[in-house]
Design a protein around this motif. Structure first.
Motif, PDB file in Angstrom:
ATOM      1  N   THR A 173       0.830  -1.201   0.000  1.00 44.20           N
ATOM      2  CA  THR A 173       0.000   0.000   0.000  1.00 44.20           C
ATOM      3  C   THR A 173       0.862   1.248   0.000  1.00 44.20           C
ATOM      4  O   THR A 173       0.583   2.207  -0.726  1.00 44.20           O
ATOM      5  CB  THR A 173      -0.955  -0.011   1.206  1.00 44.20           C
ATOM      6  N   ARG A 174       1.928   1.260   0.792  1.00 49.30           N
ATOM      7  CA  ARG A 174       2.825   2.426   0.836  1.00 49.30           C
ATOM      8  C   ARG A 174       3.539   2.642  -0.496  1.00 49.30           C
ATOM      9  O   ARG A 174       3.723   3.778  -0.925  1.00 49.30           O
ATOM     10  CB  ARG A 174       3.868   2.264   1.950  1.00 49.30           C
ATOM     11  N   LEU A 175       3.929   1.566  -1.153  1.00 48.76           N
ATOM     12  CA  LEU A 175       4.680   1.687  -2.401  1.00 48.76           C
ATOM     13  C   LEU A 175       3.796   1.975  -3.606  1.00 48.76           C
ATOM     14  O   LEU A 175       4.167   2.761  -4.480  1.00 48.76           O
ATOM     15  CB  LEU A 175       5.487   0.408  -2.659  1.00 48.76           C
ATOM     16  N   HIS A 176       2.640   1.325  -3.695  1.00 45.23           N
ATOM     17  CA  HIS A 176       1.834   1.379  -4.917  1.00 45.23           C
ATOM     18  C   HIS A 176       0.433   1.929  -4.740  1.00 45.23           C
ATOM     19  O   HIS A 176      -0.261   2.138  -5.740  1.00 45.23           O
ATOM     20  CB  HIS A 176       1.724  -0.025  -5.531  1.00 45.23           C
TER      21      HIS A 176
ATOM     22  N   TYR B 220      -9.906   3.093   1.252  1.00 47.68           N
ATOM     23  CA  TYR B 220      -9.961   2.435  -0.053  1.00 47.68           C
ATOM     24  C   TYR B 220      -8.838   2.962  -0.939  1.00 47.68           C
ATOM     25  O   TYR B 220      -8.609   4.168  -1.014  1.00 47.68           O
ATOM     26  CB  TYR B 220     -11.331   2.670  -0.698  1.00 47.68           C
ATOM     27  N   TYR B 221      -8.164   2.027  -1.617  1.00 54.92           N
ATOM     28  CA  TYR B 221      -6.993   2.357  -2.415  1.00 54.92           C
ATOM     29  C   TYR B 221      -7.118   1.817  -3.827  1.00 54.92           C
ATOM     30  O   TYR B 221      -7.845   0.859  -4.080  1.00 54.92           O
ATOM     31  CB  TYR B 221      -5.733   1.753  -1.786  1.00 54.92           C
ATOM     32  N   VAL B 222      -6.353   2.449  -4.731  1.00 54.18           N
ATOM     33  CA  VAL B 222      -6.213   1.980  -6.097  1.00 54.18           C
ATOM     34  C   VAL B 222      -4.712   1.935  -6.383  1.00 54.18           C
ATOM     35  O   VAL B 222      -3.943   2.738  -5.864  1.00 54.18           O
ATOM     36  CB  VAL B 222      -6.974   2.895  -7.090  1.00 54.18           C
TER      37      VAL B 222
ATOM     38  N   LYS C   3      -3.770   2.865 -12.671  1.00 59.58           N
ATOM     39  CA  LYS C   3      -4.947   3.705 -12.432  1.00 59.58           C
ATOM     40  C   LYS C   3      -5.503   4.197 -13.763  1.00 59.58           C
ATOM     41  O   LYS C   3      -4.774   4.652 -14.628  1.00 59.58           O
ATOM     42  CB  LYS C   3      -4.568   4.893 -11.559  1.00 59.58           C
ATOM     43  N   GLY C   4      -6.818   4.098 -13.926  1.00 61.35           N
ATOM     44  CA  GLY C   4      -7.484   4.566 -15.125  1.00 61.35           C
ATOM     45  C   GLY C   4      -7.484   3.571 -16.269  1.00 61.35           C
ATOM     46  O   GLY C   4      -8.104   3.812 -17.293  1.00 61.35           O
ATOM     47  N   LYS C   5      -6.805   2.455 -16.106  1.00 62.33           N
ATOM     48  CA  LYS C   5      -6.794   1.439 -17.156  1.00 62.33           C
ATOM     49  C   LYS C   5      -8.040   0.568 -17.027  1.00 62.33           C
ATOM     50  O   LYS C   5      -8.814   0.696 -16.088  1.00 62.33           O
ATOM     51  CB  LYS C   5      -5.524   0.603 -17.081  1.00 62.33           C
ATOM     52  N   LYS C   6      -8.202  -0.344 -17.968  1.00 62.61           N
ATOM     53  CA  LYS C   6      -9.402  -1.180 -18.010  1.00 62.61           C
ATOM     54  C   LYS C   6      -9.562  -2.001 -16.735  1.00 62.61           C
ATOM     55  O   LYS C   6     -10.653  -2.159 -16.217  1.00 62.61           O
ATOM     56  CB  LYS C   6      -9.346  -2.097 -19.228  1.00 62.61           C
TER      57      LYS C   6
ATOM     58  N   HIS D 132     -18.065  -2.217 -10.526  1.00 61.67           N
ATOM     59  CA  HIS D 132     -19.407  -2.050 -11.072  1.00 61.67           C
ATOM     60  C   HIS D 132     -19.664  -0.596 -11.421  1.00 61.67           C
ATOM     61  O   HIS D 132     -20.503  -0.289 -12.260  1.00 61.67           O
ATOM     62  CB  HIS D 132     -20.476  -2.547 -10.105  1.00 61.67           C
ATOM     63  N   VAL D 133     -18.967   0.303 -10.730  1.00 60.64           N
ATOM     64  CA  VAL D 133     -19.023   1.728 -11.037  1.00 60.64           C
ATOM     65  C   VAL D 133     -17.591   2.216 -11.221  1.00 60.64           C
ATOM     66  O   VAL D 133     -16.659   1.683 -10.608  1.00 60.64           O
ATOM     67  CB  VAL D 133     -19.730   2.538  -9.927  1.00 60.64           C
ATOM     68  N   GLY D 134     -17.415   3.225 -12.057  1.00 55.56           N
ATOM     69  CA  GLY D 134     -16.071   3.708 -12.358  1.00 55.56           C
ATOM     70  C   GLY D 134     -15.526   4.672 -11.331  1.00 55.56           C
ATOM     71  O   GLY D 134     -14.336   4.681 -11.040  1.00 55.56           O
ATOM     72  N   GLN D 135     -16.397   5.506 -10.774  1.00 55.69           N
ATOM     73  CA  GLN D 135     -15.959   6.529  -9.830  1.00 55.69           C
ATOM     74  C   GLN D 135     -16.293   6.106  -8.402  1.00 55.69           C
ATOM     75  O   GLN D 135     -17.341   5.509  -8.156  1.00 55.69           O
ATOM     76  CB  GLN D 135     -16.658   7.854 -10.136  1.00 55.69           C
ATOM     77  N   PRO D 136     -15.423   6.441  -7.446  1.00 50.79           N
ATOM     78  CA  PRO D 136     -15.741   6.133  -6.047  1.00 50.79           C
ATOM     79  C   PRO D 136     -16.919   6.976  -5.570  1.00 50.79           C
ATOM     80  O   PRO D 136     -17.225   8.024  -6.159  1.00 50.79           O
ATOM     81  CB  PRO D 136     -14.455   6.498  -5.296  1.00 50.79           C
ATOM     82  N   PRO D 137     -17.594   6.544  -4.516  1.00 49.97           N
ATOM     83  CA  PRO D 137     -18.745   7.299  -4.006  1.00 49.97           C
ATOM     84  C   PRO D 137     -18.325   8.701  -3.566  1.00 49.97           C
ATOM     85  O   PRO D 137     -17.209   8.916  -3.101  1.00 49.97           O
ATOM     86  CB  PRO D 137     -19.221   6.483  -2.802  1.00 49.97           C
TER      87      PRO D 137
END
Length: 117
Positions: A9-12, A25-27, A32-35, A63-68
């Motif tokens: 989590t710290r690195l990526h 919540y993390y990405v 990020k932004g890829k399929k 199921h949704v692209g953007q976080p709440p």
């Protein structure tokens, strides 16, 4: 959380948001932004999957692209999210449960128990 999860989590990881329970919540910022984004949650307290509210569950599973949106108002018919309380002192026990005395109201109406002939 294990050391490996914390280090990954710290690195990526890039923090996307938090929910009302304090879960973060993390990405993965590398894709990020890829399929097929890699998304994950770090639980506050015990890691219990039922502590993830429905709107964040939809985001985690793409199921949704953007976080709440933080602070969004729920619909008037929606109840607040409750985690699974099974096995806790706050778990639901129906009226006939042995921990509730084992007695329930008599059945009414057209109920007739089956008896073998």
């Amino acid at each position: 959380m294990s050391f490996g999860t914390w280090l990954f989590t710290r690195l990526h990881g890039e923090l996307v948001g938090t929910d009302s329970f304090g879960n973060r919540y993390y990405v993965d910022r590398r894709n990020k932004g890829k399929k097929r984004e890699r998304r994950w949650v770090l639980y506050k307290g015990a890691p219990e999957a039922s502590k993830v509210p429905p709107e964040w569950h939809a985001w985690l599973h793409s199921h949704v692209g953007q976080p709440p949106v933080q602070g969004s108002r729920p619909k008037p018919w929606q109840k607040p999210h409750l985690p699974n309380l099974t096995g806790t002192s706050q778990a639901y026990l129906p009226p006939g449960h042995t921990s509730m005395g084992g007695h329930r109201a008599k059945a009414t109406g057209d109920y007739e128990p089956w008896t073998p002939a």
